[in-house]
Design a protein around this motif. Structure first.
Motif, mmCIF file in Angstrom:
data_model
loop_
_atom_site.group_PDB
_atom_site.id
_atom_site.type_symbol
_atom_site.label_atom_id
_atom_site.label_comp_id
_atom_site.label_asym_id
_atom_site.label_seq_id
_atom_site.Cartn_x
_atom_site.Cartn_y
_atom_site.Cartn_z
ATOM 1 N N ALA A 67 70.370 99.152 -49.467
ATOM 2 C CA ALA A 67 71.129 98.366 -48.490
ATOM 3 C C ALA A 67 70.418 97.064 -48.139
ATOM 4 O O ALA A 67 71.010 95.989 -48.159
ATOM 5 N N GLY A 68 69.164 97.147 -47.762
ATOM 6 C CA GLY A 68 68.411 95.950 -47.414
ATOM 7 C C GLY A 68 68.778 95.339 -46.076
ATOM 8 O O GLY A 68 68.359 94.224 -45.770
ATOM 9 N N MET A 69 69.548 96.045 -45.285
ATOM 10 C CA MET A 69 69.942 95.521 -43.970
ATOM 11 C C MET A 69 69.185 96.263 -42.876
ATOM 12 O O MET A 69 68.978 97.478 -42.983
ATOM 13 N N PRO A 70 68.748 95.596 -41.818
ATOM 14 C CA PRO A 70 68.078 96.298 -40.707
ATOM 15 C C PRO A 70 69.104 96.878 -39.742
ATOM 16 O O PRO A 70 70.135 96.271 -39.467
ATOM 17 N N ILE A 71 68.838 98.074 -39.247
ATOM 18 C CA ILE A 71 69.640 98.713 -38.205
ATOM 19 C C ILE A 71 68.663 99.129 -37.117
ATOM 20 O O ILE A 71 67.817 100.003 -37.330
ATOM 21 N N VAL A 72 68.772 98.492 -35.974
ATOM 22 C CA VAL A 72 67.770 98.660 -34.921
ATOM 23 C C VAL A 72 68.026 99.904 -34.097
ATOM 24 O O VAL A 72 67.150 100.757 -33.920
ATOM 25 N N ASP A 73 69.221 100.039 -33.557
ATOM 26 C CA ASP A 73 69.532 101.098 -32.592
ATOM 27 C C ASP A 73 70.218 102.258 -33.315
ATOM 28 O O ASP A 73 71.396 102.164 -33.671
ATOM 29 N N TRP A 75 70.039 106.875 -33.902
ATOM 30 C CA TRP A 75 69.418 108.163 -33.690
ATOM 31 C C TRP A 75 68.829 108.737 -34.974
ATOM 32 O O TRP A 75 67.971 109.606 -34.924
ATOM 33 N N LEU A 76 69.331 108.292 -36.118
ATOM 34 C CA LEU A 76 68.885 108.820 -37.401
ATOM 35 C C LEU A 76 67.778 107.949 -37.981
ATOM 36 O O LEU A 76 67.760 106.733 -37.758
ATOM 37 N N PRO A 77 66.860 108.537 -38.720
ATOM 38 C CA PRO A 77 65.824 107.720 -39.372
ATOM 39 C C PRO A 77 66.436 106.819 -40.429
ATOM 40 O O PRO A 77 67.239 107.264 -41.259
ATOM 41 N N TYR A 78 66.052 105.551 -40.403
ATOM 42 C CA TYR A 78 66.648 104.587 -41.331
ATOM 43 C C TYR A 78 65.635 103.477 -41.600
ATOM 44 O O TYR A 78 64.866 103.080 -40.720
ATOM 45 N N SER A 79 65.660 102.979 -42.837
ATOM 46 C CA SER A 79 64.880 101.813 -43.231
ATOM 47 C C SER A 79 65.730 100.973 -44.177
ATOM 48 O O SER A 79 66.656 101.505 -44.825
ATOM 49 N N PRO A 80 65.458 99.674 -44.288
ATOM 50 C CA PRO A 80 66.263 98.821 -45.184
ATOM 51 C C PRO A 80 66.225 99.256 -46.645
ATOM 52 O O PRO A 80 67.069 98.829 -47.435
ATOM 53 N N LYS A 81 65.277 100.107 -47.020
ATOM 54 C CA LYS A 81 65.211 100.580 -48.396
ATOM 55 C C LYS A 81 66.192 101.711 -48.682
ATOM 56 O O LYS A 81 66.352 102.106 -49.845
ATOM 57 N N ASP A 82 66.844 102.224 -47.645
ATOM 58 C CA ASP A 82 67.841 103.280 -47.849
ATOM 59 C C ASP A 82 69.095 102.714 -48.494
ATOM 60 O O ASP A 82 69.302 101.500 -48.559
ATOM 61 N N ILE A 89 76.472 106.264 -43.014
ATOM 62 C CA ILE A 89 76.308 107.469 -42.210
ATOM 63 C C ILE A 89 75.717 107.111 -40.845
ATOM 64 O O ILE A 89 76.161 107.610 -39.800
ATOM 65 N N VAL A 90 74.716 106.235 -40.842
ATOM 66 C CA VAL A 90 74.116 105.787 -39.590
ATOM 67 C C VAL A 90 75.161 105.080 -38.723
ATOM 68 O O VAL A 90 75.224 105.278 -37.501
ATOM 69 N N GLY A 91 76.001 104.253 -39.344
ATOM 70 C CA GLY A 91 77.057 103.572 -38.595
ATOM 71 C C GLY A 91 78.071 104.532 -38.008
ATOM 72 O O GLY A 91 78.550 104.346 -36.884
ATOM 73 N N ILE A 92 78.402 105.585 -38.760
ATOM 74 C CA ILE A 92 79.341 106.590 -38.246
ATOM 75 C C ILE A 92 78.751 107.307 -37.032
ATOM 76 O O ILE A 92 79.432 107.526 -36.022
ATOM 77 N N VAL A 93 77.458 107.654 -37.113
ATOM 78 C CA VAL A 93 76.799 108.314 -35.978
ATOM 79 C C VAL A 93 76.771 107.390 -34.770
ATOM 80 O O VAL A 93 76.995 107.823 -33.628
ATOM 81 N N ASN A 94 76.506 106.097 -34.983
ATOM 82 C CA ASN A 94 76.514 105.145 -33.870
ATOM 83 C C ASN A 94 77.903 105.037 -33.237
ATOM 84 O O ASN A 94 78.034 104.900 -32.014
ATOM 85 N N THR A 95 78.943 105.086 -34.067
ATOM 86 C CA THR A 95 80.308 105.058 -33.529
ATOM 87 C C THR A 95 80.599 106.321 -32.722
ATOM 88 O O THR A 95 81.202 106.262 -31.638
#
Length: 394
Positions: A67-73, A75-82, A89-95
């Motif tokens: 992805a290469g995009m940062p997601i700051v806020d 609940w799930l562990p995430y890094s731009p290398k994912d 999935i992280v966006g769905i959880v945030n929603t």
């Protein structure tokens, strides 16, 4: 002895007439389906041709790329290398963070305001009426921007407001005490959830037995016994429930649970806006119950709070639930306005993906699929609950 020969029953002749209503209805259905299929086929062919001419690739193979995009806020562990898939999935959880918590808070606040509108206290009912009318008449986007600008205008972390011990409010967001959740804590919470479900089913069984023979059966011994199960699991696993208090170190807080300004602003805007509509639904549902219910209960010497909680509200729910479902769906869909203040929900992440990969149709299709799935899940649950509390004719 005479034998009687029975004549064969004449066959029914099939008549085909355009004047027959069934035949006309069948023809119109075939024509409408044919036109619909033709339009969809033409749109598909035209879209595929235009994409091929412009050399725009389609498909969901991009979900496996980095992805290469940062997601700051989150609940799930995430890094731009994912991968993009994990970013979605992280966006769905945030929603879901916004939708689920917002629905619960809006329901509680809307119910309180709706009941306050019917209060005999003139000042309380007028304040509740002003709350409803003001928030319903201001567009949600303006309210969202108002709360976000207000959060940005708060003092910095060093001068944060500290109304309670361990609670800080600043332009960095709302910081609260927290309990670190590990594998052990999650197992205990899962056991507690199963115990609550078991107690609910047991409580309904005891009520059904009481309705049959009239004997009162106490439920608290069973509740105490079921409560000991998660306590025993926590003790056997050696789970620690120490509360982590936030501390100011440098220019930011360390420890605790931080609600970012974007998330906090979005949650406040959605909750207050939706609660104004829910308040009117609750008020109308209560007023739909006949006045005779109140008079009969008060004549028996029952308190008004008991009458409202045990007699009026259960009957009003049959009127409240259907329009309440629409408000839940509206809150979930309105959470997409988070892109206006930079909160990274599924819409924001899909927009970033679209700009990076050029997969516009696929990214938008994923957004539509996510919101469709969430909305249908809410509708199915609310329809089940509405049928569960419906009056059964005998």
């Amino acid at each position: 002895m005479t034998t009687s020969t029975s004549k064969p029953r004449p066959r029914k002749q099939l008549r085909f007439s355009l004047r027959d209503e069934k035949i006309k209805g069948l023809i119109w259905q075939v024509v409408v389906v044919g036109i619909t299929v033709a339009v969809v086929a033409w749109l598909w062919s035209n879209t595929s041709h235009n994409l091929a001419v412009r050399r725009i690739s389609t498909g969901f193979a991009f979900l496996g790329r980095e992805a290469g995009m940062p997601i700051v806020d989150t609940w799930l562990p995430y890094s731009p290398k994912d991968t993009y898939f994990w970013a979605f999935i992280v966006g769905i959880v945030n929603t879901l963070r916004v939708a689920v918590i917002g629905i619960v808070l809006a329901t509680v606040l809307g119910t309180i305001v709706g009941i306050a509108r019917l209060s005999s206290n003139w000042l309380l009912s007028r304040v509740a009426a002003v709350y409803v009318e003001v928030l319903r008449d201001i567009p949600l986007l303006l309210q969202l921007l108002f709360w976000y600008v207000l959060m940005q205008g708060l003092p910095g972390a060093r001068a944060a407001w500290n109304p309670l011990d361990g609670v800080f409010l600043s332009n960095r967001g709302l910081v609260l005490p927290s309990i670190p959740l590990g594998t052990g804590q999650l197992w205990v919470l899962l056991t507690l959830l199963l115990a609550l479900i078991a107690f609910y089913l047991l409580w309904r069984h005891l009520i059904a037995q009481q309705m049959q023979d009239g004997r009162v059966r106490r439920a608290w011994p069973y509740a105490l016994a079921l409560l000991m199960i998660p306590v025993a699991v926590s003790w056997s696993l050696g789970v620690s429930w120490a509360v982590t208090m936030p501390e100011l170190r440098g220019f930011n807080f360390v420890g605790g649970w931080t609600l970012s300004p974007e998330y906090f602003s979005l949650l406040i805007a959605l909750v207050t806006y939706t609660s104004a509509f829910i308040a009117e639904i609750v008020r109308s549902g209560i007023q739909a119950v006949s006045r005779g219910q109140w008079d009969a209960a008060l004549a028996l010497g029952l308190r008004r709070s008991f009458v409202l909680r045990q007699i009026v509200l259960p009957q009003a729910l049959r009127v409240i639930i259907p329009p309440m479902t629409s408000q839940y769906l509206n809150l979930t869909k309105n959470s997409s306005l988070a892109v206006a203040i930079g909160y990274q929900d599924i819409v924001s992440i899909a927009n970033t993906t679209l700009n990076q990969t050029g997969q516009a149709i696929d990214a938008i299709a994923l957004i539509m699929l996510v919101f469709l799935t969430i909305s249908l899940s809410i509708s199915l649950f609310m329809n089940w609950y509405n049928a569960h509390i419906a009056l059964v004719e005998r």
